[in-house]
Structure formats: structure tokens, C-alpha cells
Scaffold this motif. Structure first.
Motif, PDB file in Angstrom:
ATOM      1  N   UNK A  75      -0.138   1.994  12.476  1.00  0.00           N
ATOM      2  CA  UNK A  75       1.057   2.783  12.170  1.00  0.00           C
ATOM      3  C   UNK A  75       2.052   1.974  11.338  1.00  0.00           C
ATOM      4  N   UNK A  76       2.266   0.734  11.720  1.00  0.00           N
ATOM      5  CA  UNK A  76       3.173  -0.151  10.977  1.00  0.00           C
ATOM      6  C   UNK A  76       2.624  -0.405   9.569  1.00  0.00           C
ATOM      7  N   UNK A  77       1.322  -0.625   9.484  1.00  0.00           N
ATOM      8  CA  UNK A  77       0.693  -0.836   8.179  1.00  0.00           C
ATOM      9  C   UNK A  77       0.862   0.391   7.282  1.00  0.00           C
ATOM     10  N   UNK A  78       0.683   1.572   7.843  1.00  0.00           N
ATOM     11  CA  UNK A  78       0.850   2.811   7.072  1.00  0.00           C
ATOM     12  C   UNK A  78       2.281   2.902   6.548  1.00  0.00           C
ATOM     13  N   UNK A  79       3.247   2.597   7.400  1.00  0.00           N
ATOM     14  CA  UNK A  79       4.652   2.656   6.980  1.00  0.00           C
ATOM     15  C   UNK A  79       4.910   1.704   5.815  1.00  0.00           C
ATOM     16  N   UNK A  80       4.448   0.489   5.942  1.00  0.00           N
ATOM     17  CA  UNK A  80       4.699  -0.525   4.906  1.00  0.00           C
ATOM     18  C   UNK A  80       3.931  -0.251   3.610  1.00  0.00           C
ATOM     19  N   UNK A  81       2.745   0.278   3.736  1.00  0.00           N
ATOM     20  CA  UNK A  81       1.874   0.445   2.577  1.00  0.00           C
ATOM     21  C   UNK A  81       2.048   1.780   1.876  1.00  0.00           C
ATOM     22  N   UNK A  82       2.240   2.838   2.653  1.00  0.00           N
ATOM     23  CA  UNK A  82       2.249   4.184   2.078  1.00  0.00           C
ATOM     24  C   UNK A  82       3.634   4.839   2.083  1.00  0.00           C
ATOM     25  N   UNK A  83       4.637   4.148   2.651  1.00  0.00           N
ATOM     26  CA  UNK A  83       6.012   4.598   2.520  1.00  0.00           C
ATOM     27  C   UNK A  83       6.477   5.699   3.450  1.00  0.00           C
ATOM     28  N   UNK A 113       1.865  11.146   2.255  1.00  0.00           N
ATOM     29  CA  UNK A 113       2.470  10.142   1.382  1.00  0.00           C
ATOM     30  C   UNK A 113       3.435  10.804   0.399  1.00  0.00           C
ATOM     31  N   UNK A 114       4.449  10.006   0.014  1.00  0.00           N
ATOM     32  CA  UNK A 114       5.465  10.572  -0.888  1.00  0.00           C
ATOM     33  C   UNK A 114       5.112  10.399  -2.338  1.00  0.00           C
ATOM     34  N   UNK A 121      -1.057   7.867  -4.463  1.00  0.00           N
ATOM     35  CA  UNK A 121      -2.245   7.038  -4.338  1.00  0.00           C
ATOM     36  C   UNK A 121      -3.448   7.959  -4.125  1.00  0.00           C
ATOM     37  N   UNK A 122      -4.552   7.634  -4.752  1.00  0.00           N
ATOM     38  CA  UNK A 122      -5.750   8.465  -4.644  1.00  0.00           C
ATOM     39  C   UNK A 122      -6.477   8.203  -3.319  1.00  0.00           C
ATOM     40  N   UNK A 123      -7.348   9.122  -2.963  1.00  0.00           N
ATOM     41  CA  UNK A 123      -8.127   8.975  -1.728  1.00  0.00           C
ATOM     42  C   UNK A 123      -8.924   7.672  -1.712  1.00  0.00           C
ATOM     43  N   UNK A 124      -9.644   7.320  -2.795  1.00  0.00           N
ATOM     44  CA  UNK A 124     -10.374   6.044  -2.768  1.00  0.00           C
ATOM     45  C   UNK A 124      -9.449   4.836  -2.570  1.00  0.00           C
ATOM     46  N   UNK A 125      -8.265   4.876  -3.154  1.00  0.00           N
ATOM     47  CA  UNK A 125      -7.306   3.776  -2.965  1.00  0.00           C
ATOM     48  C   UNK A 125      -6.823   3.708  -1.512  1.00  0.00           C
ATOM     49  N   UNK A 126      -6.589   4.873  -0.923  1.00  0.00           N
ATOM     50  CA  UNK A 126      -6.191   4.930   0.492  1.00  0.00           C
ATOM     51  C   UNK A 126      -7.291   4.324   1.347  1.00  0.00           C
ATOM     52  N   UNK A 127      -8.511   4.762   1.128  1.00  0.00           N
ATOM     53  CA  UNK A 127      -9.644   4.263   1.902  1.00  0.00           C
ATOM     54  C   UNK A 127      -9.773   2.747   1.759  1.00  0.00           C
TER      55      UNK A 127
END
Length: 80
Positions: A46-54, A79-80, A1-7
Motif C-alpha cells: 500500500x505504501x509502495x503504491x502511494x509513493x509510486x502511483x500517486x 492512478x491519476x 502509466x501503462x499496464x506493462x509498466x504497472x506490472x
């Protein structure tokens, strides 16, 4: 995922789920001092990061993230 998508995903989470006013969601703003995030909010993030970014952020790492830019860079690096 790109930086803008992460943001975009992080900002949407903070705005929609934690109901934080988007006008204060600037990359240089501090999560606790400027944005007003609590420990519970950090856990939800933290939970959101796990679910969204793997990946599951380390608890010790979450507490070292000071600004939104730190969050973006952390996700980008892990991110993986």
C-alpha cells in the motif's frame, strides 16, 4: 502509466523489497495463498503504491485484492 509498466514496477517491488521468488509471481496467483503475502506485506505494498502511483489505496480495498491481476487492475483504475 501503462499496464506493462504497472506490472513491471509491482513485480520489481515484490521481488526486490519483499524478496518473493519471481517464479511464483504470476497474474493469477493469489497474494496470500500462492505468494505468501502477510498483512505487513500488504501494508508495505500500500505504501509502495502511494509513493509510486500517486494515490493512497483504501485499507478496505487492499483486503479485497486477491490476485496480482487484481492489484494491476486496481492501480490502473485509480492512478491519476
Amino acid at each position: 502509466m501503462t499496464r506493462p509498466e504497472i506490472e513491471q514496477r509491482i513485480l520489481a517491488f515484490l521481488r526486490d523489497k519483499l524478496e518473493i521468488d519471481e517464479s511464483i509471481l504470476l497474474p493469477t496467483n493469489e497474494l496470500k495463498r500462492d505468494i505468501g503475502m502477510s498483512s505487513l506485506d500488504a501494508m508495505e505494498l500500500s505504501i509502495f503504491i502511494k509513493r509510486t502511483f500517486g494515490f493512497q489505496p483504501e485499507r478496505k480495498d487492499i483486503h479485497t485484492l486477491v490476485t496480482l491481476a487484481d492489484v494491476y487492475a486496481y492501480i490502473e483504475a485509480h492512478q491519476s
